[in-house]
Enzyme design. Structure first.
Site, PDB file in Angstrom:
ATOM      1  N   HIS A  77       0.833  -1.197   0.000  1.00 19.57           N
ATOM      2  CA  HIS A  77       0.000   0.000   0.000  1.00 19.57           C
ATOM      3  C   HIS A  77       0.870   1.250   0.000  1.00 19.57           C
ATOM      4  O   HIS A  77       1.675   1.447   0.918  1.00 19.57           O
ATOM      5  CB  HIS A  77      -0.897  -0.004   1.242  1.00 19.57           C
TER       6      HIS A  77
ATOM      7  N   GLU B  60       0.533  -0.778  -4.808  1.00 20.33           N
ATOM      8  CA  GLU B  60      -0.439   0.278  -5.071  1.00 20.33           C
ATOM      9  C   GLU B  60       0.222   1.622  -4.794  1.00 20.33           C
ATOM     10  O   GLU B  60       1.060   1.734  -3.890  1.00 20.33           O
ATOM     11  CB  GLU B  60      -1.647   0.087  -4.133  1.00 20.33           C
TER      12      GLU B  60
ATOM     13  N   HIS C 261      -0.610  11.429  -2.545  1.00 22.31           N
ATOM     14  CA  HIS C 261      -1.929  10.979  -2.092  1.00 22.31           C
ATOM     15  C   HIS C 261      -2.860  12.153  -1.805  1.00 22.31           C
ATOM     16  O   HIS C 261      -4.004  12.182  -2.237  1.00 22.31           O
ATOM     17  CB  HIS C 261      -1.763  10.121  -0.829  1.00 22.31           C
TER      18      HIS C 261
HETATM   19  O1  G3P Z   1      -6.364   1.922  -3.371  1.00 22.29           O
HETATM   20  C1  G3P Z   1      -6.627   1.451  -2.086  1.00 22.29           C
HETATM   21  C2  G3P Z   1      -6.380   2.503  -1.034  1.00 22.29           C
HETATM   22  O2  G3P Z   1      -5.142   3.101  -1.264  1.00 22.29           O
HETATM   23  C3  G3P Z   1      -7.455   3.543  -1.039  1.00 22.29           C
HETATM   24  O3  G3P Z   1      -7.348   4.496  -0.041  1.00 22.29           O
HETATM   25  O4  G3P Z   1      -6.778   6.708   0.820  1.00 22.29           O
HETATM   26  O5  G3P Z   1      -5.104   4.891   0.961  1.00 22.29           O
HETATM   27  O6  G3P Z   1      -5.654   5.938  -1.232  1.00 22.29           O
HETATM   28  P1  G3P Z   1      -6.162   5.547   0.127  1.00 22.29           P
HETATM   29 MG    MG Z   2      -4.394   4.688  -2.512  1.00 18.08          MG
END
Ligand code: G3P
Ligand code: MG
Length: 249
Positions: free
Chosen positions: A10, A37, A52
């Site tokens: 993540h 990701e 982000h």
């Molecule tokens: O893509 C999954 C996750 O990353 C979504 O939430 O806020 O961490 O981008 P966020």
């Molecule tokens: Mg994300």
């Protein structure tokens, strides 16, 4: 159809290195992850960059909205020292730079499209156009996801050949199902806190994969896998990989 692995890094691996940076991707590869990701949005001059938030304060030494700065201004910022001084010097990556690095590290990307206000469709199109050159045909296919349907519609206008995943904010009776159907998404990504068994059943009945964000607890991961969740995003693969390895595909 692409088959996602049980564990996806993540924002790189956000517990171990500053999110959405080269150091994070190297750390993800170090854990043996196959997919990472990360989040992209547009700079003022329309270049997709890995950030982000819609503002710079949390993850860089800059200030103000991302959309107020050109890519060359963003490239001068430090995107690592906020996390730990040993990461000072990490830069804000462009999408093209990130894709190069991820390919070199032997991984596959899940590109999550974020949008500045009013730019959803355009951002999707720019990401699609960027992939034309930055992720040449012949490489294993990436997964492109978003919470924003218009981002994914714009993306599909450019690259209808590439798979999409739909992110879902919270409990929702039907909107996500309709969106995933319109897009032909290969996966639907729910919050680990809000996903219901009915949602898991419905996604799988439609032939899609269920992914949950963001899972950093072994018991939680075990329970989600037992309920039929196919994959989880994690900041901490050292916690989740041992659980995932025990699950039969
Ligand atoms: O893509 C999954 C996750 O990353 C979504 O939430 O806020 O961490 O981008 P966020
Ligand atoms: Mg994300």
């Amino acid at each position: 159809m692409i088959e996602l692995p049980r564990v996806i890094g993540h924002r790189g691996v956000a517990a171990h290195a500053p999110e959405n940076t080269l150091a994070g991707f190297k750390a993800a590869a170090g854990f043996g992850l196959d997919w990472v990701e990360f989040d992209v949005r547009l700079s003022r001059d329309g270049v997709p960059v890995l950030l982000h938030d819609d503002t710079l304060e949390r993850t860089t030494n800059g200030t103000g909205p991302v959309v107020a700065q050109t890519v060359s201004e963003l490239k001068r910022l430090d995107a690592g020292a906020w996390f730990d001084p040993r990461f000072a010097g990490e830069s804000v990556l462009t999408l093209a730079e990130a894709l190069d690095a991820i390919h070199e590290l032997g991984m596959r990307p899940n590109i999550e499209i974020k949008t500045n206000p009013g730019e959803a469709w355009r951002t999707g199109r720019v990401v699609g156009a960027t992939l034309d050159e930055a992720w040449p045909p012949g490489r294993p296919r990436p997964l492109v996801s978003s919470f924003v349907l218009r981002c994914l519609m714009g993306f599909r206008q450019e690259r209808p050949d590439l798979p999409t995943g739909l992110n879902v904010w919270r409990r929702s009776r039907w909107q996500w199902s309709l969106g995933a159907g319109i897009l032909g998404s290969v996966s639907v990504h729910f919050s680990e806190r809000h996903v219901t068994d009915a949602q898991i059943r419905a996604v799988k009945a439609a032939g899609r994969q269920v992914v949950c964000y963001t899972v950093n607890d072994a018991a939680k991961a075990r329970s989600l896998y037992a309920r039929g969740v196919d994959a989880v995003f994690t900041d901490a693969p050292e916690i989740i990989l041992p659980v995932a390895d025990k699950i039969q595909p």
